[in-house]
Design a protein around this motif. Sequence first.
Motif, PDB file in Angstrom:
ATOM      1  N   GLN A 107      31.566 -72.547  33.482  1.00 61.22           N
ATOM      2  CA  GLN A 107      32.353 -71.483  33.448  1.00 61.22           C
ATOM      3  C   GLN A 107      31.839 -70.810  32.307  1.00 61.22           C
ATOM      4  O   GLN A 107      31.785 -70.844  31.191  1.00 61.22           O
ATOM      5  CB  GLN A 107      33.199 -72.115  33.243  1.00 61.22           C
ATOM      6  N   LEU A 125      34.469 -67.377  29.768  1.00 65.06           N
ATOM      7  CA  LEU A 125      35.521 -67.246  29.058  1.00 65.06           C
ATOM      8  C   LEU A 125      35.257 -65.831  29.576  1.00 65.06           C
ATOM      9  O   LEU A 125      34.677 -64.713  29.125  1.00 65.06           O
ATOM     10  CB  LEU A 125      35.815 -67.951  28.007  1.00 65.06           C
ATOM     11  N   LYS A 143      38.538 -62.699  29.517  1.00 63.59           N
ATOM     12  CA  LYS A 143      39.499 -62.182  28.554  1.00 63.59           C
ATOM     13  C   LYS A 143      40.401 -60.888  29.473  1.00 63.59           C
ATOM     14  O   LYS A 143      39.552 -60.217  29.922  1.00 63.59           O
ATOM     15  CB  LYS A 143      39.236 -61.270  27.107  1.00 63.59           C
ATOM     16  N   PRO A 194      43.488 -64.776  28.585  1.00 59.81           N
ATOM     17  CA  PRO A 194      42.125 -65.666  28.818  1.00 59.81           C
ATOM     18  C   PRO A 194      41.513 -66.742  30.252  1.00 59.81           C
ATOM     19  O   PRO A 194      42.886 -67.266  29.989  1.00 59.81           O
ATOM     20  CB  PRO A 194      41.855 -65.906  27.274  1.00 59.81           C
ATOM     21  N   LEU A 252      38.721 -69.406  32.939  1.00 63.41           N
ATOM     22  CA  LEU A 252      37.318 -69.658  32.674  1.00 63.41           C
ATOM     23  C   LEU A 252      37.672 -69.587  34.107  1.00 63.41           C
ATOM     24  O   LEU A 252      38.126 -69.441  35.210  1.00 63.41           O
ATOM     25  CB  LEU A 252      37.831 -70.983  32.527  1.00 63.41           C
ATOM     26  N   VAL A 254      43.167 -67.950  23.273  1.00 58.34           N
ATOM     27  CA  VAL A 254      41.022 -68.121  23.900  1.00 58.34           C
ATOM     28  C   VAL A 254      40.886 -69.726  23.318  1.00 58.34           C
ATOM     29  O   VAL A 254      40.391 -70.695  23.709  1.00 58.34           O
ATOM     30  CB  VAL A 254      40.282 -66.954  22.681  1.00 58.34           C
ATOM     31  N   LEU A 307      42.090 -72.340  25.659  1.00 55.25           N
ATOM     32  CA  LEU A 307      41.492 -72.167  26.679  1.00 55.25           C
ATOM     33  C   LEU A 307      39.807 -72.962  26.001  1.00 55.25           C
ATOM     34  O   LEU A 307      38.748 -73.924  27.091  1.00 55.25           O
ATOM     35  CB  LEU A 307      40.874 -70.781  27.638  1.00 55.25           C
ATOM     36  N   ARG A 308      39.158 -72.520  24.807  1.00 59.99           N
ATOM     37  CA  ARG A 308      38.036 -73.481  24.373  1.00 59.99           C
ATOM     38  C   ARG A 308      38.338 -74.818  24.695  1.00 59.99           C
ATOM     39  O   ARG A 308      37.217 -75.594  24.258  1.00 59.99           O
ATOM     40  CB  ARG A 308      37.525 -72.493  22.467  1.00 59.99           C
ATOM     41  N   GLN A 318      37.901 -76.156  28.196  1.00 58.59           N
ATOM     42  CA  GLN A 318      36.513 -76.323  28.555  1.00 58.59           C
ATOM     43  C   GLN A 318      35.721 -77.301  27.654  1.00 58.59           C
ATOM     44  O   GLN A 318      34.416 -77.619  28.413  1.00 58.59           O
ATOM     45  CB  GLN A 318      36.211 -74.321  28.098  1.00 58.59           C
TER      46      GLN A 318
END
Lengths: 220, 99
Positions: free
Chosen positions: A198, A200, A202, A207, A209, B83, B86-87, B90
């Motif tokens: 996946q 990212l 924006k 954000p 995925l 961000v 989300l990272r 992930q």
Amino acid sequence: MGKITNIWPHDLLTFTNDDDLILEENPLPEWAKDSLSKAKIVVVRRGQFKNGLIPVGLRGYERNQRLAGYLKKSSIVKQYHPDYFIKHESWCDLPIERQKLIAFQALVKIAPLLTDYQWGISGSLAYEMATGVKMVKESPEHTSDLDLIMPDLPKMNVAEARKFLARLNQFCTHADVQVVYGENGFSLEEYALGRDQQILIKTATGPILSENPWQAIKER
Amino acid sequence: MEKLHFEYQNSTPVKKFAHVGVVASGDLEILVYPADGEKTTLDITTGSDGFEKVWQNVLDRFFARYPLNGKFIVHDFGATPGVVNLRLTQAMEALKDEK
């Protein structure tokens, strides 16, 4: 400058009065006052436009000097879309010693490689070309990246993306390509790594995925 | 440039290496290793100074949901909290995939 119709993330906007800008910190830090005294310009951030207020960011010379705020749409004097600087070859208007910096030299060499594409530049190079304020860095610790903005880039597979980036990265500076569609964007470098399932993306609302970034930037 | 260090007591051991994110403006990369000792450690290098509390909040919330016990190295280039979160998610997914 004509009528302002469309405003996108990465656009630079100039204005006349400090009061036109609503910043999220009060009183302003010294660097912000200094920045505003040199140039009244902000960059459009991703986010929701409400009541004629555009989400923007103010920057200073150092990387940690960033401040979020809002600019009234009615107070925009001039708008620079990232492709403005390419179409006008704005680097030619800079003093010779600034044109000699690695980052600007790289930009000059990259331009002929991208004649078949829609593209533009943001970040410190765009800021310096719009204002004449020295913002691009060149020191042993840090050389400014080239922040390239590419709308509607045709879909590539991972191998093609790697090749594409390798061509742009042969000029002694890091070329950071963001593929954009409307308000959405993803890093071509992340895609080219082929490391994760996946990527990212924006968007104006934050954000996300996605396994298929080329499709997803057009759907949101 | 600021260096931040955080520690947590987490229960779910990280067994493999994972690497997510990129070195790009407004983004960050995260490297995750199995923990050195009992504690979960995070070493963050960030270009944006003065955001320790914001990091603390994002990390507290993340580890409350996913108590990963590992060693985290983070290189931040001005990523927003959204961000960062989300990272981290992930990275967690990547660790799952590799099992």
